[in-house]
Write an enzyme that holds these catalytic residues in place. Structure first.
Site, short mmCIF file in Angstrom:
data_model
loop_
_atom_site.label_atom_id
_atom_site.label_comp_id
_atom_site.label_asym_id
_atom_site.label_seq_id
_atom_site.Cartn_x
_atom_site.Cartn_y
_atom_site.Cartn_z
N SER A 101 11.23 17.92 4.61
CA SER A 101 11.46 18.43 5.96
C SER A 101 10.74 17.60 7.02
O SER A 101 11.01 16.42 7.17
CB SER A 101 11.05 19.91 6.03
OG SER A 101 11.45 20.50 7.24
N ASP A 240 14.58 17.54 13.24
CA ASP A 240 13.54 17.08 12.31
C ASP A 240 14.17 16.28 11.18
O ASP A 240 15.39 16.07 11.15
CB ASP A 240 12.71 18.26 11.79
CG ASP A 240 13.48 19.16 10.82
OD1 ASP A 240 14.71 19.17 10.89
OD2 ASP A 240 12.82 19.85 10.02
N ASP A 242 15.00 16.64 8.09
CA ASP A 242 16.10 17.11 7.24
C ASP A 242 17.14 17.91 8.01
O ASP A 242 18.10 18.41 7.44
CB ASP A 242 15.56 17.92 6.06
CG ASP A 242 15.09 19.31 6.43
OD1 ASP A 242 14.60 19.48 7.57
OD2 ASP A 242 15.19 20.23 5.60
N ASP A 244 17.11 20.81 9.83
CA ASP A 244 17.23 22.26 9.95
C ASP A 244 16.47 22.81 11.15
O ASP A 244 16.53 24.01 11.42
CB ASP A 244 16.81 22.98 8.67
CG ASP A 244 15.36 22.73 8.26
OD1 ASP A 244 14.65 22.02 9.00
OD2 ASP A 244 14.95 23.23 7.20
#
Length: 448
Positions: A101, A240, A242, A244
């Protein structure tokens, strides 16, 4: 039972340090194949962000899943929410994301989705951990899983994102700075916005395996804010690594975080009569948002930090909208999980329909000053968290001084050896002083 490996969002840690090693991840792949696929040959979807270690872990998961007899569908670099969506629409039996993430490239992790594109329940994660304790046995040669690449994955997801806003919602003439954090959205996010008519300048879109989240993205939005000012953009959007999470910048370069974005979406739905029930936040949600919702007559409840807790609360109440200040927003009437691109489109939809700027739309919420200090702690100190009478007394002293005009939140990070000390109140100087005072106590008691 207490889980050994799964935290608040899958398994995460430093690459090369147990458990984030190639051999362990291969064992995890086999265990996941047994629990999530069993004899189901529909396939397990695997996507990843742009970290260099993703190649290694993709191969390890593929080997472990194949050894369990599970077929594999490889997406390549794709946002986490895209994996959730494609798990559903490809009718896979599960989805796996290789990502840490918003963490730096030295970290990596594994996250799972059910066949419905939702985070796994605790008992399923526990079953995977239990299977990890079993011997690594490969199925008979004729039963070994097959792997194939999904060549049109990006195009499928781009069309899905565009379809989450009402037909005819065009961003024509809107000048947007887009920061992709050198992460998984670097191709799909610009395509979505441009195909909807926006004029997009992209930064953080040259991943090299080592620069994900480095100086760019929702956790370091300064580059996006500066670019908005320098180029006279109408707004900025920062995702960000990834994909999400999302935060915005208004035309003046002022950051608009997840709490404010949630207010913009919820207040517009309330006015239009389309808000389903109320809104779910977390213990970290700014008190100013709670007051703003109260003024609008919008029910609001808090959960523990983490989108899985928000998701569970929304389902139990039959509501659809919730989120966190970090920019992890859920709109279950549009998609099954937190999606930075879809969340951004929800805000842009409000701007188009209202004809108002982001600066105007955020005026209805007055956030309380908030200070958060991350205190590094030892593993033994982390285990002692919540059991220290000294820290309990220090918290009581701070709450006494705040006199009901603020909040104190202490919580361990779900992914790092940190205790997060957060204070909120009307007086910013008092909040900062008390936060440092409490952080010193935590540091002295729990080490680091």
């Amino acid at each position: 039972m207490s889980r050994k490996y799964f935290g608040t969002d899958g398994v995460r840690g430093r690459v090369g340090v147990h458990p984030i090693t190639a051999d362990w991840i291969m064992r995890l792949g086999r265990a996941a194949g047994i629990v999530l696929a069993g004899n189901d040959k529909r396939g397990v979807v695997i996507g990843k962000d742009t970290r260099i270690s993703g190649y290694m872990f993709e191969s390890a998961l593929e080997a472990g899943l194949a050894a369990a007899g599970a077929n594999v569908l490889l997406l390549g670099p794709m946002p986490t929410p895209a994996v959730a969506y494609l798990t559903r629409t490809l009718y896979a039996c599960a989805g796996i994301v290789i990502s840490a993430s918003h963490n730096p490239y030295e970290d990596n992790g594994i996250k799972f989705f059910s066949a419905d594109g939702e985070k796994l329940e605790d008992d399923v994660e526990q079953a995977i951990e239990d299977e990890m304790d079993q011997p690594f046995v490969t199925v008979a040669s004729a039963e070994v899983g097959r792997a194939e690449r999904v060549d049109d994955a990006a195009g499928r997801y781009i069309e899905f994102c565009k379809g989450t806003v009402p037909f005819g919602t065009l961003l024509s003439g809107m000048k947007i700075t887009l920061d992709c954090a050198n992460g998984a959205t670097y191709k799909v996010a610009p395509a979505v916005l441009r195909e909807l008519g926006a004029r997009v300048r992209v930064i953080g879109n040259t991943p090299d395996g080592l620069n994900i989240n480095d100086g760019y993205g929702s956790t370091e939005p300064q580059a996006m804010q500066e670019h908005v000012i320098q180029n006279g953009a109408d707004l900025g959007i920062a995702l960000d690594g990834d994909g999400d999470r999302v935060v915005f910048s208004d035309e003046d370069g002022q950051l608009v975080d997840g709490d404010e974005l949630l207010y913009i979406i919820a207040s517009a739905r309330k006015a239009a009569g389309t808000l389903s029930g109320g809104v779910v936040g977390t213990v970290m949600t700014n008190f100013g948002l709670e007051l703003a919702f109260a003024d609008l007559g919008i029910p609001f409840v808090r959960t523990a930090v983490g989108d899985r807790h928000i998701h569970r609360e929304l389902n139990e109440r039959g509501w659809t909208l919730g989120g966190e200040a970090s920019g992890h927003l859920l709109s279950l009437d549009r998609t099954s999980t937190g999606d930075g691109i879809v969340s951004a489109l929800l805000v842009l939809e409000v701007m188009v329909q209202s004809g108002k700027s982001l600066k105007e739309l955020r005026q209805g919420i007055q956030k309380f000053p908030q200070t958060m200090i991350n205190v590094p702690v030892s593993e033994s100190g982390r285990q002692l968290f919540g059991k220290s009478s000294v820290i309990d007394s220090a918290v009581q002293e701070v709450e006494l001084e705040l006199n009901g005009k603020g909040r104190v939140i202490l919580r361990p990070s779900g992914t790092e050896p940190l205790i997060r000390v957060t204070l909120e109140g009307a007086d910013p100087s008092q909040v900062e002083r008390l936060a440092n005072q409490l952080a010193d106590t935590v540091r002295a008691e729990l080490g680091g």
